[in-house]
Design a protein around this motif. Structure first.
Motif, PDB file in Angstrom:
ATOM      1  N   GLY A  64      34.560  37.141  42.986  1.00 18.70           N
ATOM      2  CA  GLY A  64      35.232  37.905  42.103  1.00 18.70           C
ATOM      3  C   GLY A  64      34.538  39.037  41.737  1.00 18.70           C
ATOM      4  O   GLY A  64      33.286  39.246  41.873  1.00 18.70           O
ATOM      5  N   LEU A  65      35.141  40.020  40.846  1.00 22.61           N
ATOM      6  CA  LEU A  65      34.107  41.082  40.546  1.00 22.61           C
ATOM      7  C   LEU A  65      34.303  41.209  38.904  1.00 22.61           C
ATOM      8  O   LEU A  65      35.029  40.989  38.180  1.00 22.61           O
ATOM      9  N   LEU A  93      39.512  40.277  39.503  1.00 22.13           N
ATOM     10  CA  LEU A  93      38.823  41.311  38.568  1.00 22.13           C
ATOM     11  C   LEU A  93      38.660  40.473  37.162  1.00 22.13           C
ATOM     12  O   LEU A  93      39.687  40.557  36.377  1.00 22.13           O
ATOM     13  N   TYR A  94      37.544  40.194  36.841  1.00 21.60           N
ATOM     14  CA  TYR A  94      37.375  39.476  35.575  1.00 21.60           C
ATOM     15  C   TYR A  94      37.158  40.610  34.418  1.00 21.60           C
ATOM     16  O   TYR A  94      37.116  41.574  34.463  1.00 21.60           O
ATOM     17  N   ARG A  95      37.495  39.884  33.045  1.00 25.82           N
ATOM     18  CA  ARG A  95      37.303  40.778  31.735  1.00 25.82           C
ATOM     19  C   ARG A  95      36.155  41.395  31.987  1.00 25.82           C
ATOM     20  O   ARG A  95      35.015  40.701  32.129  1.00 25.82           O
ATOM     21  N   LEU A  97      32.858  43.677  30.064  1.00 23.38           N
ATOM     22  CA  LEU A  97      32.530  43.731  28.357  1.00 23.38           C
ATOM     23  C   LEU A  97      32.174  45.348  28.102  1.00 23.38           C
ATOM     24  O   LEU A  97      31.868  45.603  27.171  1.00 23.38           O
ATOM     25  N   GLY A  98      32.961  45.976  28.933  1.00 20.11           N
ATOM     26  CA  GLY A  98      32.720  47.436  28.801  1.00 20.11           C
ATOM     27  C   GLY A  98      32.748  48.236  30.095  1.00 20.11           C
ATOM     28  O   GLY A  98      33.846  49.101  30.177  1.00 20.11           O
ATOM     29  N   PRO A  99      31.902  48.106  30.914  1.00 20.44           N
ATOM     30  CA  PRO A  99      32.021  49.111  32.251  1.00 20.44           C
ATOM     31  C   PRO A  99      33.126  48.703  33.101  1.00 20.44           C
ATOM     32  O   PRO A  99      33.715  47.917  33.090  1.00 20.44           O
ATOM     33  N   GLU A 100      33.309  49.641  34.070  1.00 21.17           N
ATOM     34  CA  GLU A 100      34.401  49.712  34.944  1.00 21.17           C
ATOM     35  C   GLU A 100      33.806  48.737  36.266  1.00 21.17           C
ATOM     36  O   GLU A 100      32.705  49.135  36.601  1.00 21.17           O
ATOM     37  N   THR A 101      34.789  48.286  37.027  1.00 23.53           N
ATOM     38  CA  THR A 101      34.488  47.698  38.335  1.00 23.53           C
ATOM     39  C   THR A 101      34.877  48.918  38.998  1.00 23.53           C
ATOM     40  O   THR A 101      35.996  49.473  39.185  1.00 23.53           O
ATOM     41  N   GLN A 120      45.019  41.031  50.790  1.00 22.48           N
ATOM     42  CA  GLN A 120      45.975  40.469  49.699  1.00 22.48           C
ATOM     43  C   GLN A 120      45.734  40.932  48.294  1.00 22.48           C
ATOM     44  O   GLN A 120      45.029  41.977  48.165  1.00 22.48           O
ATOM     45  N   GLU A 121      46.720  40.402  47.340  1.00 24.38           N
ATOM     46  CA  GLU A 121      46.664  41.085  46.071  1.00 24.38           C
ATOM     47  C   GLU A 121      45.266  41.039  45.280  1.00 24.38           C
ATOM     48  O   GLU A 121      44.514  40.272  45.560  1.00 24.38           O
ATOM     49  N   THR A 122      45.366  41.998  44.363  1.00 29.29           N
ATOM     50  CA  THR A 122      44.228  42.030  43.425  1.00 29.29           C
ATOM     51  C   THR A 122      44.683  41.517  42.143  1.00 29.29           C
ATOM     52  O   THR A 122      45.512  42.187  41.411  1.00 29.29           O
TER      53      THR A 122
END
Length: 276
Positions: A64-65, A93-95, A97-101, A120-122
Motif C-alpha cells: 500500500g501507499l 492509499l492509507y490515511r 499524516l499530511g503529505p500527498e501520495t 485494478q481499483e485504487t
C-alpha cells in the motif's frame, strides 16, 4: 549530545518506487526490450493466455501507499508492439499524516502500437491524500484502452472517505497535439462525495478511455449496457460509472471484455489477474 539539546523531529521513511518498461515488435511478436524497476514496485511477466499479447503485472511490494510516498511509472511501445498491463491487486492509499501520495505515469505508443492499461481499483482510505497524473502520447495509428477506478473508503468495512484530498489528472496527446484533458479535484471529500449534485453518495467512480477508430461503435455498445459513454472527439471514447464499489467493478469488467473484443480483436474476457 548534551542532555539539554532539543530533540530532532522524527522523519518517517517514505517509499520512492519506479518502473520503466519498453516493448518492441519482432519476428517473434512483441518482445521486452527494456526493464527498470525500483522498490517497492516490481513487474512480473505471467505467461499470457492464448490470443493475448505479452502481459505485465505491476506489484507494490509495500502492500500500500502512505502520505509522502512517490511512484514513477513509464511504459513505451515501439511501432507495432502490443502489450497489456495490469496490477496484481487493488492499490491501497492509507490515511496521510499530511503529505500527498504522488503517482506519475507516462505512456508512449509508437505508430500502430496497441496498449491496454488496466489496473485494478485504487482504494482511498479515510484521510488519504492522492496526487496522480497520467500522460499518454499516441503516434499515428496507435490504440489505447485505459481504465481507472477509485473507491472512496474501505467499502467492505463500511468506511467512507470524509477527510483527505484527491487530485487526478489526465493528458492525452496524439500526432496533432492535445486530444483530451481532464482533472478531478476533491479538497473536502466528505461534502463533495455526499452532495446530491456532486457524487450523490457514490462509493466509487470509474473511467474507461478508448482511442481507436471503433470508438463510435463501442460508445453505442456501452450505452446499451447502461454506461454513461460519449465521444469527446472522433476516435476517442469516454465512459464513466458512479455507484457501489462492487457494482461499478462488475460494470467496468463487462465493458473491458466487450471493448477488447469489439475494438482490439481480443478474446471477450478480463485479463486473468482481474479474476484470480
Amino acid at each position: 549530545m548534551p542532555r539539554d539539546a532539543p530533540a530532532l523531529p522524527s522523519r518517517h521513511q517514505r517509499a520512492d518506487g519506479a518502473f520503466e518498461l519498453g516493448f518492441a515488435a519482432s519476428s517473434r511478436g512483441t518482445v521486452l526490450r527494456h526493464l527498470f524497476q525500483q522498490a517497492p514496485l516490481r513487474v512480473l511477466f505471467p505467461d499470457p493466455e492464448p490470443g493475448e499479447p505479452p502481459t505485465a503485472a505491476l506489484l507494490n511490494c509495500a502492500g500500500g501507499l502512505a502520505g509522502g510516498d512517490a511512484l514513477r511509472q513509464a511504459v513505451r511501445l515501439e511501432a507495432g508492439a502490443q502489450a497489456t498491463l495490469c496490477t496484481a491487486a487493488a492499490e491501497k492509499l492509507y490515511r496521510s499524516l499530511g503529505p500527498e501520495t504522488r503517482i506519475e505515469t507516462r505512456l508512449t505508443l509508437g505508430a500502430g502500437a496497441v496498449l491496454e492499461w488496466l489496473p485494478q481499483e485504487t482504494i482511498l482510505f479515510d484521510g488519504a491524500r492522492m496526487a496522480r497524473r497520467m500522460q499518454a502520447e499516441l503516434a499515428e495509428g496507435a490504440r489505447l484502452l485505459a481504465v481507472e477506478m477509485l473507491v472512496f473508503g474501505r467499502a467492505a468495512a463500511g468506511e467512507r472517505m470524509r477527510a483527505g484530498s484527491v487530485f487526478d489528472s489526465w493528458r492525452l496527446r496524439g500526432p496533432g497535439g492535445l486530444l483530451w484533458a481532464d482533472a478531478l479535484a476533491l479538497e473536502a471529500p466528505g461534502e463533495q462525495l455526499t452532495a446530491p449534485f456532486g457524487f450523490g453518495g457514490a462509493e466509487s467512480m470509474a473511467m474507461l478511455l478508448l482511442a481507436a477508430p471503433e470508438a463510435e461503435a463501442m460508445r453505442d455498445l456501452l450505452r446499451e449496457a447502461g454506461a454513461a459513454a460519449t465521444l469527446p472527439r472522433p476516435g476517442l471514447l469516454l465512459a464513466r460509472w458512479l455507484g457501489g464499489a462492487s457494482t461499478v467493478r462488475r460494470a467496468v469488467g463487462a465493458a473491458i471484455a466487450a471493448v477488447r473484443e469489439g475494438a482490439l480483436g481480443r478474446p471477450p474476457r478480463l485479463p486473468r489477474l482481474w479474476t484470480i
